[in-house]
Design an enzyme around this catalytic site. Structure first.
Site, PDB file in Angstrom:
ATOM      1  N   CYS A 131      -9.656  -3.488 -10.305  1.00 37.02           N
ATOM      2  CA  CYS A 131      -9.197  -2.245  -9.667  1.00 37.02           C
ATOM      3  C   CYS A 131      -7.841  -2.423  -8.988  1.00 37.02           C
ATOM      4  O   CYS A 131      -7.363  -1.542  -8.303  1.00 37.02           O
ATOM      5  CB  CYS A 131     -10.232  -1.725  -8.677  1.00 37.02           C
ATOM      6  SG  CYS A 131     -10.530  -2.837  -7.316  1.00 37.02           S
TER       7      CYS A 131
ATOM      8  N   HIS B 144       0.829  -1.216   0.000  1.00 36.93           N
ATOM      9  CA  HIS B 144       0.000   0.000   0.000  1.00 36.93           C
ATOM     10  C   HIS B 144       0.856   1.255   0.000  1.00 36.93           C
ATOM     11  O   HIS B 144       0.469   2.280  -0.537  1.00 36.93           O
ATOM     12  CB  HIS B 144      -0.989  -0.040   1.155  1.00 36.93           C
ATOM     13  CG  HIS B 144      -2.080  -1.037   0.899  1.00 36.93           C
ATOM     14  ND1 HIS B 144      -2.074  -2.286   1.439  1.00 36.93           N
ATOM     15  CD2 HIS B 144      -3.126  -0.979   0.062  1.00 36.93           C
ATOM     16  CE1 HIS B 144      -3.108  -2.956   0.965  1.00 36.93           C
ATOM     17  NE2 HIS B 144      -3.766  -2.186   0.138  1.00 36.93           N
TER      18      HIS B 144
ATOM     19  N   ASN C  84      -4.236  -7.173  -6.673  1.00 35.97           N
ATOM     20  CA  ASN C  84      -3.093  -7.129  -5.741  1.00 35.97           C
ATOM     21  C   ASN C  84      -3.224  -8.235  -4.699  1.00 35.97           C
ATOM     22  O   ASN C  84      -2.289  -8.992  -4.440  1.00 35.97           O
ATOM     23  CB  ASN C  84      -3.031  -5.779  -5.021  1.00 35.97           C
ATOM     24  CG  ASN C  84      -3.061  -4.623  -5.991  1.00 35.97           C
ATOM     25  OD1 ASN C  84      -2.672  -4.780  -7.135  1.00 35.97           O
ATOM     26  ND2 ASN C  84      -3.525  -3.475  -5.540  1.00 35.97           N
ATOM     27  N   ASP C  85      -4.415  -8.295  -4.101  1.00 31.24           N
ATOM     28  CA  ASP C  85      -4.611  -9.331  -3.088  1.00 31.24           C
ATOM     29  C   ASP C  85      -4.856 -10.696  -3.717  1.00 31.24           C
ATOM     30  O   ASP C  85      -4.429 -11.718  -3.173  1.00 31.24           O
ATOM     31  CB  ASP C  85      -5.768  -8.954  -2.154  1.00 31.24           C
ATOM     32  CG  ASP C  85      -5.295  -7.992  -1.086  1.00 31.24           C
ATOM     33  OD1 ASP C  85      -4.212  -8.244  -0.512  1.00 31.24           O
ATOM     34  OD2 ASP C  85      -5.967  -6.981  -0.836  1.00 31.24           O
TER      35      ASP C  85
ATOM     36  N   ARG D  57     -10.627   4.197  -1.643  1.00 34.88           N
ATOM     37  CA  ARG D  57     -10.094   3.437  -0.498  1.00 34.88           C
ATOM     38  C   ARG D  57     -10.361   4.231   0.777  1.00 34.88           C
ATOM     39  O   ARG D  57      -9.509   4.997   1.238  1.00 34.88           O
ATOM     40  CB  ARG D  57      -8.590   3.209  -0.657  1.00 34.88           C
ATOM     41  CG  ARG D  57      -8.199   2.219  -1.756  1.00 34.88           C
ATOM     42  CD  ARG D  57      -6.688   2.035  -1.781  1.00 34.88           C
ATOM     43  NE  ARG D  57      -6.262   0.846  -2.486  1.00 34.88           N
ATOM     44  CZ  ARG D  57      -5.769   0.836  -3.737  1.00 34.88           C
ATOM     45  NH1 ARG D  57      -5.644   1.950  -4.408  1.00 34.88           N
ATOM     46  NH2 ARG D  57      -5.391  -0.306  -4.296  1.00 34.88           N
TER      47      ARG D  57
ATOM     48  N   GLU E 242     -10.929 -10.983  -4.297  1.00 36.75           N
ATOM     49  CA  GLU E 242      -9.513 -10.821  -3.946  1.00 36.75           C
ATOM     50  C   GLU E 242      -8.926 -12.089  -3.348  1.00 36.75           C
ATOM     51  O   GLU E 242      -7.749 -12.141  -3.017  1.00 36.75           O
ATOM     52  CB  GLU E 242      -9.328  -9.719  -2.897  1.00 36.75           C
ATOM     53  CG  GLU E 242     -10.061  -8.445  -3.173  1.00 36.75           C
ATOM     54  CD  GLU E 242      -9.640  -7.330  -2.232  1.00 36.75           C
ATOM     55  OE1 GLU E 242      -8.583  -6.750  -2.447  1.00 36.75           O
ATOM     56  OE2 GLU E 242     -10.401  -7.041  -1.285  1.00 36.75           O
TER      57      GLU E 242
HETATM   58  C1  PEP Z   1      -6.411  -5.134  -4.532  1.00 35.96           C
HETATM   59  O1  PEP Z   1      -6.173  -5.921  -3.606  1.00 35.96           O
HETATM   60  O2  PEP Z   1      -6.098  -5.359  -5.716  1.00 35.96           O
HETATM   61  C2  PEP Z   1      -7.064  -3.852  -4.243  1.00 35.96           C
HETATM   62  C3  PEP Z   1      -7.451  -3.056  -5.223  1.00 35.96           C
HETATM   63  O3  PEP Z   1      -7.203  -3.503  -2.933  1.00 35.96           O
HETATM   64  P1  PEP Z   1      -5.975  -2.952  -2.056  1.00 35.96           P
HETATM   65  O4  PEP Z   1      -4.801  -2.750  -2.971  1.00 35.96           O
HETATM   66  O5  PEP Z   1      -6.412  -1.693  -1.423  1.00 35.96           O
HETATM   67  O6  PEP Z   1      -5.782  -4.080  -1.091  1.00 35.96           O
HETATM   68 MG    MG Z   2      -7.120  -5.569  -1.705  1.00 33.92          MG
END
Ligand code: PEP
Ligand code: MG
Length: 576
Positions: free
Chosen positions: A508, A195, A460-461, A302, A437
């Site tokens: 996203c 993050h 990402n997750d 977010r 995710e």
């Molecule tokens: C993700 O996990 O891809 C996401 C968009 O959420 P964050 O990056 O805030 O965990």
């Molecule tokens: Mg995430």
């Protein structure tokens, strides 16, 4: 002597500036011996710090009680006040100052380490977790002792920026850079989808992470160049090198301004499909960037960034204002607001922080929300009230179980019923969606599609959990692979299942804003991309050269492949 260090490029661009070393943690304090004639002064410093922290905690408790935001805050504050009065902490630290002539910070940290060790031996899990409170109390005291300058230097007069050099930075630290003249940052640890890196990109601050012992190799005020595109830093450059990088920096700026010509062009593929390019934001402060990029709306707000880095959480009215201002600023455009995704590397402060053995697998995101229903309800009420002002959608992060969705929907209904009874307006038809995710979610889409109005893939997750690698740990970052066949299959299945059941799907995560993956995602059938606004024009450029009729069959073949090298080559060839 000039030398270069290599790390991971996480936020593009070139920064030239002077090093500002930031201590790894507040608790990494200086150790020194106090001269005997100053021992009384040192004891006095400690006493003053204790009194100040007592005052802060009492103020915090009063504020939390009046805001009624969190039922447990009072109890946590009481516990920390008790620790402040505990002879095992403060008297023992005093003793270390008197007998060993340690400075107050060092004495406190030594005593804290002893107590933490004792807590660790306790079997009762509740009592064992109280070690986090000891640490927090000592952190507060050290902050006061150091006169905590917010540790950011004032703006320089020589026109060069400041480069933050730290062992690690939290997303909350990074967001604090916004208000300072920080031109770059480098850290020992971290990965490209942590993050902290995401925040750096959204602030357009060039950054390199994963440089291991960079903090030990640099000196305060030294001149360095950060090449956030290549992942290199150049230490003590001579005038010729600085000139060369100034030139490169202006070339990059020219390239960016060329992209600006696409601002008002519609994002349509060669065969006429309209693609929605949305922005990821962290708060109303990002609105100018959303407008500059002419985004089609917000695909991910977010909201946890409203909650982080503060001792008292935002109440319903403050949240309502933060959501309403975004919705109102983007009339007729969708604004998808994610309920707070706290926990893991987005920890909350003080009494709200949790001490978990494995935070990425712990009480984060929707799990935290459901464990704190009052805090969640406050946010849902604020979101619903803001929905009266535009096209607001609510999105829930990190879902994996049907009962989590049902509990969220029940709480949304409860918030609606309360507002109706209070005759407060909201959008009765507000849409609720969920994030995909966790692999379990991508493999059981039916239960999501039956309950929710839209889905958004958090790559990402999804990658972190599919490949079992911590996204913020540079030691495993080489294994973080968006093109892993398992990852591609999960993303592809989510997009095609959504299309089959007419449930809108967007992406996203960071993949959506990386031009290396645009054609691949388009070929999978994706029609909605959400990314930080600074990437929108670059992705639009990719969309404008895409022919979906030609891409789709090629991508179908890629999805069937399971040999990584072949997949990589085939994805690269999509652009050729
Ligand atoms: C993700 O996990 O891809 C996401 C968009 O959420 P964050 O990056 O805030 O965990
Ligand atoms: Mg995430």
């Amino acid at each position: 002597m000039t030398f270069a260090l290599h790390g991971l490029p996480v936020s593009q661009g070139i920064a030239i500036g002077h090093v500002h070393l930031v201590s790894h943690a507040l608790l990494e304090v200086n150790h020194y011996h106090v001269a005997p004639r100053y021992l009384d002064d040192e004891l006095e410093r400690l006493n003053d710090a204790v009194a100040t922290v007592q005052g802060e905690l009492i103020g915090l408790k009063a504020a939390a009680t009046s805001a009624q935001t969190h039922s447990e805050v009072g109890a946590f504050v009481d516990l920390q006040l008790m620790m402040l009065a505990d002879p095992l902490l403060i008297d023992a630290a005093r003793h270390l100052i008197e007998t060993r002539r340690c400075n107050a910070e060092w004495a406190l940290v030594q005593q804290m380490e002893q107590l933490v060790e004792q807590f660790r031996q306790i079997e009762d899990p509740y009592l064992r977790e109280r070690q986090a409170d000891v640490v927090q109390v000592v952190e507060r005291l050290v902050k006061v002792l150091l006169g905590h300058p917010g540790h950011l230097p004032p703006k320089r007069r020589d026109g060069l920026g400041t480069i933050i050099v730290a062992h690690d930075l939290s997303p909350a630290d990074t967001i604090g850079f916004r208000d300072h003249n920080i031109s770059g940052f480098v850290t020992d640890v971290g990965g490209p989808t942590s993050h902290t890196a995401i925040v750096a990109r959204s602030l357009k601050i060039p950054a390199v992470v994963g440089l291991h012992h960079v903090r030990d190799l640099l000196e305060d005020d030294e001149l360095i160049i950060v090449n956030g595109t290549r992942g290199v830093i150049i230490v003590a450059p001579d005038e010729t090198i600085v000139e060369e990088y100034r030139l490169r920096r202006s070339e990059l700026e020219i390239e960016r301004s060329k992209l600006n010509r696409l601002r008002d062009t519609s994002a349509r593929t060669l065969d006429g499909a309209s693609i929605s390019l949305l922005a990821n934001i962290e708060g109303p402060k990002d609105l100018p960037a959303v407008k500059n990029a002419n985004a089609d709306g917000v695909g991910l707000y977010r909201t946890e960034f409203l909650f982080m880095g503060r001792d008292v959480l935002p109440d319903e009215d403050e949240q309502y204002e933060a959501y309403r201002s975004v919705v109102k600023a983007l009339p007729n455009k969708p604004v998808t607001i994610r309920t707070f995704d706290v926990g893991s590397d987005k920890a909350l402060n003080g009494a709200y922080a949790r001490f978990e053995p494995n935070p990425a697998l712990g009480l984060r995101a929707v799990r935290y929300s459901l464990a704190e229903p009052q805090m969640f309800l406050t946010q849902l009420r604020a979101l619903l009230r803001a929905s009266a002002h535009g096209k607001l959608q609510i999105m829930i992060p990190m879902l994996s179980h049907a009962q989590e969705i049902d509990q969220c929907l029940a709480l949304i209904n409860k918030a609606k019923a309360e507002l109706r009874a209070e005759k407060i307006k909201f959008d009765e038809g507000v849409q609720v969606g969920g994030m995909i995710e966790i692999p379990a979610a991508a493999l059981s889409l039916g239960m999501f599609i039956r309950r929710l109005s839209f889905l958004s893939i958090g790559t990402n997750d999804l990658i972190q959990y599919t490949l079992a690698i911590d996204r913020s740990d540079e030691a495993v970052v080489h294994l973080y692979d968006p093109l892993h066949p398992a990852v591609l299959k999960l993303i592809g299945a989510t997009i095609s299942t959504g299309a089959r059941y007419s449930v809108p799907v967007s992406v996203c995560g960071e993949m959506a804003g990386d031009p290396a993956y645009t054609l691949l995602l388009l070929g999978m059938g994706l029609r909605s991309f959400s990314m930080h606004p600074g990437n929108i024009l670059e992705i639009k450029q990719q969309v404008l050269r895409a022919d979906l009729g030609e891409l789709a069959p090629r991508v179908q073949r890629i999805l069937k492949a399971d040999e990584p090298a072949r997949i990589r080559e085939a994805v690269e060839r999509l652009a050729g």
